[in-house]
Design an enzyme around this catalytic site. Structure first.
Site, PDB file in Angstrom:
ATOM      1  N   LYS A 135      -1.360  -9.366   2.855  1.00  0.00           N
ATOM      2  CA  LYS A 135      -0.655  -8.912   4.057  1.00  0.00           C
ATOM      3  C   LYS A 135      -1.542  -7.903   4.766  1.00  0.00           C
ATOM      4  O   LYS A 135      -2.212  -7.111   4.106  1.00  0.00           O
ATOM      5  CB  LYS A 135       0.689  -8.274   3.685  1.00  0.00           C
ATOM      6  CG  LYS A 135       1.405  -7.613   4.863  1.00  0.00           C
ATOM      7  CD  LYS A 135       2.861  -7.324   4.589  1.00  0.00           C
ATOM      8  CE  LYS A 135       3.158  -6.023   3.882  1.00  0.00           C
ATOM      9  NZ  LYS A 135       2.683  -4.800   4.566  1.00  0.00           N
ATOM     10  N   GLU A 190       8.919  -4.104  10.707  1.00  0.00           N
ATOM     11  CA  GLU A 190       9.400  -2.823  10.165  1.00  0.00           C
ATOM     12  C   GLU A 190       9.950  -1.932  11.275  1.00  0.00           C
ATOM     13  O   GLU A 190       9.293  -1.687  12.290  1.00  0.00           O
ATOM     14  CB  GLU A 190       8.229  -2.113   9.429  1.00  0.00           C
ATOM     15  CG  GLU A 190       8.641  -0.790   8.831  1.00  0.00           C
ATOM     16  CD  GLU A 190       7.658  -0.254   7.791  1.00  0.00           C
ATOM     17  OE1 GLU A 190       6.692  -0.960   7.440  1.00  0.00           O
ATOM     18  OE2 GLU A 190       7.879   0.877   7.325  1.00  0.00           O
ATOM     19  N   ASP A 234       0.842  -1.203   0.000  1.00  0.00           N
ATOM     20  CA  ASP A 234       0.000   0.000   0.000  1.00  0.00           C
ATOM     21  C   ASP A 234       0.880   1.258   0.000  1.00  0.00           C
ATOM     22  O   ASP A 234       0.374   2.381  -0.056  1.00  0.00           O
ATOM     23  CB  ASP A 234      -1.010  -0.006   1.151  1.00  0.00           C
ATOM     24  CG  ASP A 234      -0.361  -0.096   2.511  1.00  0.00           C
ATOM     25  OD1 ASP A 234       0.880  -0.197   2.589  1.00  0.00           O
ATOM     26  OD2 ASP A 234      -1.105  -0.080   3.522  1.00  0.00           O
ATOM     27  N   SER A 235       2.205   1.053  -0.004  1.00  0.00           N
ATOM     28  CA  SER A 235       3.129   2.175  -0.238  1.00  0.00           C
ATOM     29  C   SER A 235       2.898   2.751  -1.637  1.00  0.00           C
ATOM     30  O   SER A 235       3.401   3.844  -1.944  1.00  0.00           O
ATOM     31  CB  SER A 235       4.587   1.728  -0.081  1.00  0.00           C
ATOM     32  OG  SER A 235       4.834   0.552  -0.818  1.00  0.00           O
ATOM     33  N   GLU A 263      -1.742  -5.387   8.607  1.00  0.00           N
ATOM     34  CA  GLU A 263      -0.971  -4.847   9.721  1.00  0.00           C
ATOM     35  C   GLU A 263      -1.660  -5.104  11.054  1.00  0.00           C
ATOM     36  O   GLU A 263      -2.883  -5.002  11.150  1.00  0.00           O
ATOM     37  CB  GLU A 263      -0.790  -3.324   9.540  1.00  0.00           C
ATOM     38  CG  GLU A 263       0.004  -2.959   8.297  1.00  0.00           C
ATOM     39  CD  GLU A 263       0.195  -1.454   8.122  1.00  0.00           C
ATOM     40  OE1 GLU A 263      -0.190  -0.671   9.028  1.00  0.00           O
ATOM     41  OE2 GLU A 263       0.737  -1.064   7.070  1.00  0.00           O
ATOM     42  N   ASP A 281      -1.086  -6.079  -0.249  1.00  0.00           N
ATOM     43  CA  ASP A 281      -1.526  -5.449   1.002  1.00  0.00           C
ATOM     44  C   ASP A 281      -3.035  -5.239   1.016  1.00  0.00           C
ATOM     45  O   ASP A 281      -3.608  -4.723   0.037  1.00  0.00           O
ATOM     46  CB  ASP A 281      -0.866  -4.071   1.157  1.00  0.00           C
ATOM     47  CG  ASP A 281       0.409  -4.127   1.971  1.00  0.00           C
ATOM     48  OD1 ASP A 281       0.623  -5.116   2.701  1.00  0.00           O
ATOM     49  OD2 ASP A 281       1.204  -3.167   1.881  1.00  0.00           O
TER      50      ASP A 281
HETATM   51  O1  KIV Z   1       3.582  -1.146   1.641  1.00  0.00           O
HETATM   52  C1  KIV Z   1       4.764  -1.495   1.698  1.00  0.00           C
HETATM   53  O2  KIV Z   1       5.588  -1.205   0.816  1.00  0.00           O
HETATM   54  C2  KIV Z   1       5.193  -2.273   2.859  1.00  0.00           C
HETATM   55  C3  KIV Z   1       6.654  -2.499   3.028  1.00  0.00           C
HETATM   56  C4  KIV Z   1       7.299  -1.290   3.552  1.00  0.00           C
HETATM   57  C5  KIV Z   1       6.934  -3.690   3.860  1.00  0.00           C
HETATM   58  O3  KIV Z   1       4.390  -2.676   3.632  1.00  0.00           O
END
Ligand code: KIV
Length: 272
Positions: A121, A190, A52-53, A123, A91
């Site tokens: 994934k 992280e 989600d980055s 959080e 994510d």
């Molecule tokens: O969204 C992302 O890029 C991440 C990484 C920083 C692990 O969760």
């Protein structure tokens, strides 16, 4: 150049657990589009995270919160079309799994069905335990994410190192154990102290993939645009830049402008 101990034609969640057991470190990078994913996969990176980055890197938002489930599915389906070997983890974006386990499952199913991703994934620790179980019960592999969890940035207020204090470190260890027991196949840790990350990696059988968590863990992940040096305003200590693409690209664009203006481009061989 390959330093792999075993040749995996296709990386699966089982391969990752096997790599940990065989002491082979796991390489993971982000990708959000077809062209980048094709290069990352072709280079032999084991895992591609459709993170989600993308909210920051692709859309220019300050945080990861605004990106939607539809947008994550769009990015993930572009990545999936590019890959031959890597495991693709997607994510679950902010707001798509926190309210209740049924909604979490619906979101995970949409990702799997509509993008073709291989795993999701999310959080958090015990707060999201029931959602994780629900998703796992549907046969969808889940990766956890502890330590600095960018979707909770407004709760913590800063992007500084997490779990430096004993109480937070204790909770992180409990959460990691809970995620393993619940059935997660791996965890991203992280921005936590290297010693703590190593302790967690040594105490669990599932792989711990670190970002800013030292090298005592089972693998590393970086945001591709950061490690390529495209995002030059982002300078955390943990980031190793393998290229300075910001400068390289700026030079190329400036040369292009100059060539167009001076009628150097296109030349006779570059026209019909
Ligand atoms: O969204 C992302 O890029 C991440 C990484 C920083 C692990 O969760």
């Amino acid at each position: 150049m390959s330093t792999a101990k075993k040749d995996y034609k296709r990386v699966t969640v089982k391969s990752l657990v096997e790599m940990k057991a065989n002491n082979e470190k796991i390489s993971m990078l982000t990708a959000y589009d077809y062209t980048m994913a094709k290069i990352v996969d072709g280079a032999g990176v084991d895992v591609i995270l459709v993170g989600d980055s993308a909210s920051n890197v692709m859309a220019g938002h300050e945080t990861t919160l605004p990106i939607t489930l539809d947008q994550m599915i769009y990015h993930a389906s572009s990545v999936i079309r590019a890959i031959d070997r890597a495991l693709i983890i997607v994510d679950l974006p902010f707001g798509s799994y926190q309210s209740d386990p049924k909604e979490a499952l619906r979101s995970a199913i949409r990702i799997m069905k509509e993008s073709g991703g291989h795993a999701v994934k999310l959080e958090g620790g015990k707060e999201v335990k029931e959602s994780i179980k629900r998703i796992l019960n549907a046969g969808i592999p889940v990766m956890g994410h502890l330590g600095l969890t960018p979707q909770s940035i407004y709760k913590f207020g800063t992007y500084t190192v997490r779990a430096k204090e004993e109480a937070e470190a204790k909770k992180l260890k409990e959460d990691a154990l809970m995620l393993e027991k619940a059935g997660c196949f791996a965890i991203v840790l992280e921005k936590v102290p290297a010693k703590l990350a190593q302790e967690v990696a040594e105490s669990l059988t599932i792989p711990i993939i670190g970002i800013g968590a030292g090298n005592g863990v089972d693998g590393q992940v970086l945001v591709t645009h950061d490690m390529l040096g495209m995002t030059h305003e982002f300078n955390p200590r943990f980031l190793r830049r393998y290229l300075d693409l910001y400068t390289e690209m700026t030079n190329a664009f400036q040369k292009y402008v100059a060539d167009v203006k001076s009628l150097d481009f296109p030349n006779e061989n570059e026209q019909y």
